[in-house]
Design a protein around this motif. Structure first.
Motif, short mmCIF file in Angstrom:
data_model
loop_
_atom_site.label_atom_id
_atom_site.label_comp_id
_atom_site.label_asym_id
_atom_site.label_seq_id
_atom_site.Cartn_x
_atom_site.Cartn_y
_atom_site.Cartn_z
N SER A 73 0.84 -1.19 0.00
CA SER A 73 0.00 0.00 0.00
C SER A 73 0.88 1.25 0.00
O SER A 73 2.10 1.16 0.17
N LEU A 74 0.25 2.39 -0.14
CA LEU A 74 0.97 3.65 -0.09
C LEU A 74 1.20 4.15 1.33
O LEU A 74 1.76 5.22 1.53
N GLU A 75 0.78 3.35 2.29
CA GLU A 75 0.95 3.77 3.68
C GLU A 75 2.42 3.85 4.09
O GLU A 75 2.76 4.48 5.09
N GLY A 76 3.30 3.24 3.31
CA GLY A 76 4.72 3.31 3.59
C GLY A 76 5.42 4.46 2.88
O GLY A 76 6.65 4.61 3.00
N CYS A 77 4.66 5.28 2.18
CA CYS A 77 5.25 6.40 1.43
C CYS A 77 5.64 7.52 2.39
O CYS A 77 4.91 7.84 3.34
N ASP A 78 6.79 8.12 2.14
CA ASP A 78 7.27 9.24 2.93
C ASP A 78 6.91 10.54 2.22
O ASP A 78 7.42 10.83 1.14
N PHE A 79 6.03 11.33 2.82
CA PHE A 79 5.63 12.61 2.25
C PHE A 79 6.35 13.78 2.92
O PHE A 79 5.93 14.92 2.78
N LEU A 106 2.45 17.59 -4.21
CA LEU A 106 1.61 16.48 -3.77
C LEU A 106 1.38 15.46 -4.88
O LEU A 106 1.53 14.25 -4.68
N ASP A 107 1.04 15.94 -6.07
CA ASP A 107 0.75 15.04 -7.18
C ASP A 107 1.95 14.19 -7.57
O ASP A 107 1.84 12.96 -7.71
N SER A 108 3.09 14.85 -7.75
CA SER A 108 4.26 14.11 -8.21
C SER A 108 4.78 13.16 -7.14
O SER A 108 5.31 12.10 -7.47
N ARG A 109 4.59 13.52 -5.86
CA ARG A 109 5.05 12.61 -4.80
C ARG A 109 4.18 11.35 -4.76
O ARG A 109 4.68 10.24 -4.57
N ILE A 110 2.89 11.52 -4.94
CA ILE A 110 2.01 10.35 -5.02
C ILE A 110 2.43 9.46 -6.17
O ILE A 110 2.56 8.23 -6.03
N ARG A 111 2.67 10.06 -7.32
CA ARG A 111 3.10 9.30 -8.49
C ARG A 111 4.43 8.60 -8.23
O ARG A 111 4.60 7.42 -8.59
#
Length: 265
Positions: A73-79, A106-111
């Protein structure tokens, strides 16, 4: 025409003139007032649920779902606050990320996380999914204070690019961002007054739901639309141009309390 009908016609003309003057004297509602009214109407019609709430719910499902070739999942993504820390992160974006070596919004980090963390190929990343996830993350930064800093050389260079792009005039109409939002702010373009994007700290209200055409938009969408309105080719999604402009606008919005997801005409 009889005397009676001349009298009636004169009376109707005076009445019409009075109504016209009265209408002109009435101040037009501001875009904020109009949006507040529309928001209340949608809440009443939707049983307390706004269309933006549906995007938030969809984004949360996508964010927490185990997906992609790597099955995570994206829950491990560092924002920006560490993996899994997503409260208030939108208020501190764009920023530099060492793992990608670039300033990201925000957009590019999600991508980037969909590609790097979940294993999607760039062409497999759906724009609609990025927007939905952006709405979910934005909802977790509601009422956070915008605090975008220029702490690295990369951020300072990107900020300088964004400032240049905001003020430069180009294209077939010899116009730019500042033409509408500084020189002619408050003037009308169609039915809407041109906004003061600096004074109104516009970055505090994006991503946003646009009720006039029932669409969910991020700052990247808004910037690209502005370019198209000026008759210029829109920069690519996730490109340095849109990120730089977003960074410049975010810094101008520092100190503002975020109202997310935004609700605009």
């Amino acid at each position: 025409m009889s005397r009676l009908w001349r009298f009636v016609a004169a009376g109707l003309a005076l009445l019409a003139l009075g109504v016209g003057v009265f209408a002109q004297d009435q101040p037009e509602p501001s875009p904020a007032e109009e949006a507040k009214k529309q928001r209340q109407q949608l809440l009443e019609q939707g049983g307390g649920i706004l269309p933006s709430d549906l995007y938030v719910a969809q984004g949360e499902e996508l964010f927490k779902a185990v997906r992609g070739p790597k099955g995570v999942s994206l829950e491990g993504c560092d924002f920006g606050r560490g993996a899994g820390q997503v409260e208030g992160v939108v208020a501190q974006l764009p920023r530099y990320f060492p793992d990608t070596g670039r300033v990201e919004d925000l957009d590019s980090r999600i991508r980037s996380c969909m590609i790097g963390l979940q294993g999607f190929k760039p062409e497999e990343v759906k724009r609609s999914e990025v927007i939905a996830i952006a709405f979910y993350l934005a909802s977790l930064s509601h009422e956070a204070t915008v605090d975008v800093r220029l702490a690295t050389p990369q951020e300072k260079r990107m900020y300088a690019l964004g400032e240049e792009l905001f003020w430069v005039r180009a294209g077939p109409r010899d116009m730019g961002c500042a033409t509408c939002h500084v020189t002619y702010r408050g003037k009308r373009s169609g039915v809407l007054p041109l906004s003061d994007v600096v004074g109104e700290k516009v970055a505090a209200h994006w991503p946003a739901y646009r009720y006039s055409n029932d669409s969910a938009l991020t700052m990247e969408d808004r910037i690209r639309t502005c370019y198209s309105n000026l008759g210029m080719p829109a920069p690519d999604y996730y490109s340095d141009a849109v990120i730089a402009l977003g960074l410049w606008l975010a810094v101008q919005s520092n100190g503002a309390k975020m109202d997310l997801p935004g609700f605009i005409r």
